[in-house]
Design a protein around this motif. Structure first.
Motif, PDB file in Angstrom:
ATOM      1  N   ALA A 138      19.739 -71.286  -0.918  1.00 38.36           N
ATOM      2  CA  ALA A 138      19.915 -71.988  -2.200  1.00 38.36           C
ATOM      3  C   ALA A 138      21.229 -72.755  -2.229  1.00 38.36           C
ATOM      4  N   ALA A 139      22.272 -72.144  -1.665  1.00 35.28           N
ATOM      5  CA  ALA A 139      23.579 -72.815  -1.652  1.00 35.28           C
ATOM      6  C   ALA A 139      23.527 -74.074  -0.784  1.00 35.28           C
ATOM      7  N   LEU A 140      22.823 -73.987   0.345  1.00 36.32           N
ATOM      8  CA  LEU A 140      22.662 -75.171   1.194  1.00 36.32           C
ATOM      9  C   LEU A 140      21.872 -76.246   0.438  1.00 36.32           C
ATOM     10  N   GLN A 141      20.820 -75.809  -0.230  1.00 35.66           N
ATOM     11  CA  GLN A 141      19.997 -76.764  -0.978  1.00 35.66           C
ATOM     12  C   GLN A 141      20.797 -77.439  -2.096  1.00 35.66           C
ATOM     13  N   ALA A 142      21.769 -76.706  -2.615  1.00 34.66           N
ATOM     14  CA  ALA A 142      22.559 -77.239  -3.732  1.00 34.66           C
ATOM     15  C   ALA A 142      23.680 -78.168  -3.283  1.00 34.66           C
ATOM     16  N   ALA A 143      23.926 -78.238  -1.964  1.00 32.95           N
ATOM     17  CA  ALA A 143      25.011 -79.107  -1.475  1.00 32.95           C
ATOM     18  C   ALA A 143      24.657 -80.573  -1.746  1.00 32.95           C
ATOM     19  N   PRO A 144      25.645 -81.376  -2.086  1.00 34.44           N
ATOM     20  CA  PRO A 144      25.356 -82.795  -2.342  1.00 34.44           C
ATOM     21  C   PRO A 144      24.825 -83.502  -1.092  1.00 34.44           C
ATOM     22  N   ALA A 145      23.924 -84.437  -1.285  1.00 30.99           N
ATOM     23  CA  ALA A 145      23.405 -85.239  -0.169  1.00 30.99           C
ATOM     24  C   ALA A 145      24.581 -85.916   0.525  1.00 30.99           C
ATOM     25  N   GLY A 146      24.534 -85.914   1.851  1.00 30.94           N
ATOM     26  CA  GLY A 146      25.594 -86.569   2.628  1.00 30.94           C
ATOM     27  C   GLY A 146      26.840 -85.720   2.805  1.00 30.94           C
ATOM     28  N   SER A 147      26.890 -84.565   2.138  1.00 30.04           N
ATOM     29  CA  SER A 147      28.115 -83.764   2.203  1.00 30.04           C
ATOM     30  C   SER A 147      28.301 -83.090   3.563  1.00 30.04           C
ATOM     31  N   LEU A 148      27.255 -83.063   4.381  1.00 32.80           N
ATOM     32  CA  LEU A 148      27.370 -82.425   5.704  1.00 32.80           C
ATOM     33  C   LEU A 148      27.374 -83.449   6.835  1.00 32.80           C
ATOM     34  N   ALA A 153      25.748 -77.042   9.574  1.00 37.67           N
ATOM     35  CA  ALA A 153      25.504 -76.089   8.481  1.00 37.67           C
ATOM     36  C   ALA A 153      25.372 -74.687   9.066  1.00 37.67           C
ATOM     37  N   PHE A 154      25.979 -73.728   8.401  1.00 38.41           N
ATOM     38  CA  PHE A 154      25.904 -72.322   8.827  1.00 38.41           C
ATOM     39  C   PHE A 154      25.461 -71.502   7.614  1.00 38.41           C
ATOM     40  N   VAL A 155      24.230 -70.996   7.683  1.00 36.79           N
ATOM     41  CA  VAL A 155      23.729 -70.166   6.577  1.00 36.79           C
ATOM     42  C   VAL A 155      23.906 -68.700   6.976  1.00 36.79           C
ATOM     43  N   ASP A 156      24.681 -68.016   6.169  1.00 37.70           N
ATOM     44  CA  ASP A 156      25.267 -66.726   6.551  1.00 37.70           C
ATOM     45  C   ASP A 156      24.691 -65.589   5.710  1.00 37.70           C
TER      46      ASP A 156
END
Lengths: 469, 469
Positions: A138-148, A153-156
């Protein structure tokens, strides 16, 4: 692999077959024989020997590999050796994915290797980027577009041990959907904490799927100690990682569902179905996932065969479960017109832990028979749990078409210590648990075969297949 | 790594120093302070923080690698940060060995990968040969000369868990001498069941030594599940394996013993020595082997420093223990003329399990002081065991020269689950055990520092150095 936890609630709601005309019952004589079978099975090592044979003689058997072809030959030979009177194969075609090598390295002042494994279906490639950590999907999904952009990305997310393996819905979800979400935010690579529970430095692989239209990026999991280490390193400051995966798609492969039958003595055209899947991931020898399932199903049917059951027992060693339920779907496609003949089915694809629960989605008319089976399972310390269960992985597609399922629930507390990682080897199976598993399946298969009346299998309207995998 | 189990009995016999003139005692006030220190240490996490820092910030630190150089810088900085008033390095030179890649594959009808790791010092190369199994080293030694021509020797000895790690004498012996024995019989490769006790698919590395005049062959260990698998495959018939190791020697490297001192308040020239080794194998992060030892020694001395001990406390983070006790031997060479000033020494290089035993080879004149220290350790559940122990790895060379040693014996029941394999990571250490370890060392260091009279350290005649490693 058990892909269908998410789908189970749905199936309980949508796949309840129409009620049969008259109550289905289990003859008393069959219950007496089932008690004998139960004791025989507990003292029998056929399940162990089959599991040992597959994991030793074939070893890891990634769908589409040479070892997978050897597994198909093994299964045919094993069915014959065990006295199944009909043995055949049905083709299953799928894209072939290969793992060749995989490395990850923290760069800079804290340079060190990380133990990683490519997710199944991952793109190959070597990338370097700064790690951005997310506690969950969910936190990854909530990141702004282009922010990565330009980052990894590391989902922990850490799964916890549960008897029903419930946390896999989160861990498996991250594995399946995480890479696509990362791509949408601009990431050049994806890392996740292993969807598992082992504190050892082995890594759980498993399929990921890139959404259509996205350009795949290298995607890997790391062991739990490595994820802990990365977390500590991130607490010290920015961390840059090099991820080098040599893996990818390589054309199309054909493997086979391998099917063995014990023809029924009086209702040969009515089938009680069981099985497991023949393929495995490549890191371990696929002992709990799913040589054990194949061993349990073969051994249980073999034992029951000595009692000449009324209905036909069909055991399917399904092809390529791991990469997308290909074998189960091919079986459903080939046998879609035979739903009614598939009287009831139970698959074993959740390891070899103690079977602790039983249920079925059979209709009310068969409730007496289901309760009688539950009663015969009770001495094995199996509880009747009318609100739990699902049709397991490979029979899900048939269940979607209207085939009635039963569920023999394995204790999955330690399942994700081994699932899809290098530690999935024979020594991790407790022979006593495996014998209990065989006993439970033997009781189920025999009583389902002897039941007077059916369990409600009936074709359903088309278009209700969603939720099966 | 603890190389000296074999040597301990010998040392007890040969290295008993000459008796000192008058009985050595511990002042009552010191015992009171030791009780305070004991409690402080149990509640203190300095040892944990040091261990975490080294394993995280440096990670694996193979002697002679870039990470090893970072470890040297780390140790200097850590000593300063902890308030050690003298910090310096002493060079240690040794041949550099590198691991680059390692693969093993069963060939033929049961083709599958095996999880292996090159033994330290192994020759590189790719070989293919039939496996010949031996249950232990003696069986390999008993094979006729030439009987392994073109074949791969497989020594299949399983270590068992013991509190004192006693089986390592066999496992370590196979690793050290097995390849040479195999060469003498004509073998082209050497495989062994991991010298360890873990059921997970991680492999214990460690040095092997080829006897002079023999042409080195590739030598590797395999994980216990893989050795089990190979054993099962051999029961089916002949097994051919391809072993491909990319590793080998690459010139000479210089690393450093890093030394920190807390200068004594009244006897600054008399040294109570402790330490651990700074290098590690490359597969894990060297947590129990031996970041913990460094952490215990640094933290204990740091705690004792607050009490301004009479004698100087010297902590040595030894270089390159793993590949041949290079740091300990260099230290002994550099300080051979200062044996008497090294009043007593205890090193921590057997993990971070509960310290359960204490002993010293101090002479009868110091028995009262040793018993007083043992009494102060007793509340930590440490037994006085006058017939056990040894000087651990890196102080062995100094002990051979006549330095008196003390031994704080760690519970090694689980040590060989982790020793030299990828699972040797921070998470495997129990912070409570580590705090108990620090408490035990703090009590020892403080009381040894405050003792009235010496512990019998005195130079011995030259030529008695054998048995030290």
């Amino acid at each position: 692999m058990r892909r269908s936890i998410l789908a189970s609630a749905l199936l309980l709601c949508v796949s309840m077959p129409l009620q049969a005309a008259s109550p289905t019952t289990i003859p008393d004589a069959a219950l007496t024989t089932a008690a004998t079978l139960r004791q025989q099975a507990l003292a029998d090592d056929t399940g162990w020997k089959i599991t040992e044979s597959l994991t030793t003689e074939v070893g890891p058997r990634l769908a589409g590999s040479q070892a997978d072809a050897r597994a198909v030959a093994w299964a045919q030979a094993k069915f014959k050796e065990l006295g199944f009177d009909k043995v055949w194969t049905e083709p299953v075609t799928f894209p072939r994915w290969e793992r060749r090598s995989e490395h990850a390295q923290v760069l800079g002042e804290h340079a060190q290797s990380l133990v990683v494994t490519a997710l199944g279906g991952s793109a190959g490639g070597t990338i370097e980027g700064e790690i951005v950590r997310f506690p969950d999907l969910a936190a990854l999904q909530a990141a702004p577009a282009g922010s990565l952009t330009g980052k990894i990305a590391f989902v922990d997310f850490q799964m916890h041990k549960k008897r029903d393996g419930g946390d896999y819905r989160y861990g498996g979800g991250i594995r399946g959907r995480g890479p696509s979400e990362a791509i949408k935010k601009g990431a050049i690579g994806f890392l996740m904490r292993s969807a598992g529970t082992t504190p050892h430095r082995v890594v759980n692989t498993g399929m990921t799927r890139y959404e259509e239209g996205l350009t795949p990026i290298p995607a890997a999991a790391m062991s739990i100690p490595d994820a802990d280490q990365l977390e500590r390193l991130l607490a010290l400051g920015p961390v840059k990682v090099r991820l080098a995966l040599d893996c990818g798609w390589d054309g199309e492969a054909t493997s086979y569902n391998v099917i063995g039958e014990i023809t029924g003595r009086s209702k040969p055209k009515e089938i009680v179905l069981t099985g497991g899947h023949l393929d495995s991931w490549d890191l371990g020898t696929g002992a709990i996932d799913d040589a054990a399932g194949v061993g349990i199903a073969m051994a249980a049917a073999h034992l029951v065969a000595q009692q000449h059951p009324a209905r036909t027992l069909r055991v399917v060693a399904f092809a390529n479960e791991e990469q997308g339920l290909y074998g189960g779907r091919a079986y459903a496609k080939a046998h879609a017109s035979e739903i009614k003949q598939h009287v009831i089915a139970a698959e074993s694809d959740f390891g070899a832990g103690h079977v602790y629960a039983f249920n079925s989605n059979a209709p009310a008319s068969a409730k007496g028979a289901i309760e009688a089976i539950a009663g015969a399972l009770k001495p094995l310390d199996v509880a009747y749990t009318p609100d739990q269960g699902d049709p397991e992985s490979d029979i899900g597609a048939m269940a979607q078409l209207g085939m009635t399922w039963a569920w023999l629930g394995h204790d999955g507390t330690d399942y994700f210590d081994l699932h899809h990682n290098a530690d999935d080897t024979l020594d991790k199976i407790d022979p006593k648990d495996l014998a209990q598993n065989v006993a439970a399946y033997a009781v189920f298969l025999y009583l389902a075969s002897e039941a007077k009346g059916d369990f409600g299998s009936a074709p359903k309207a088309a278009g209700s297949e969603k939720g099966a995998h």
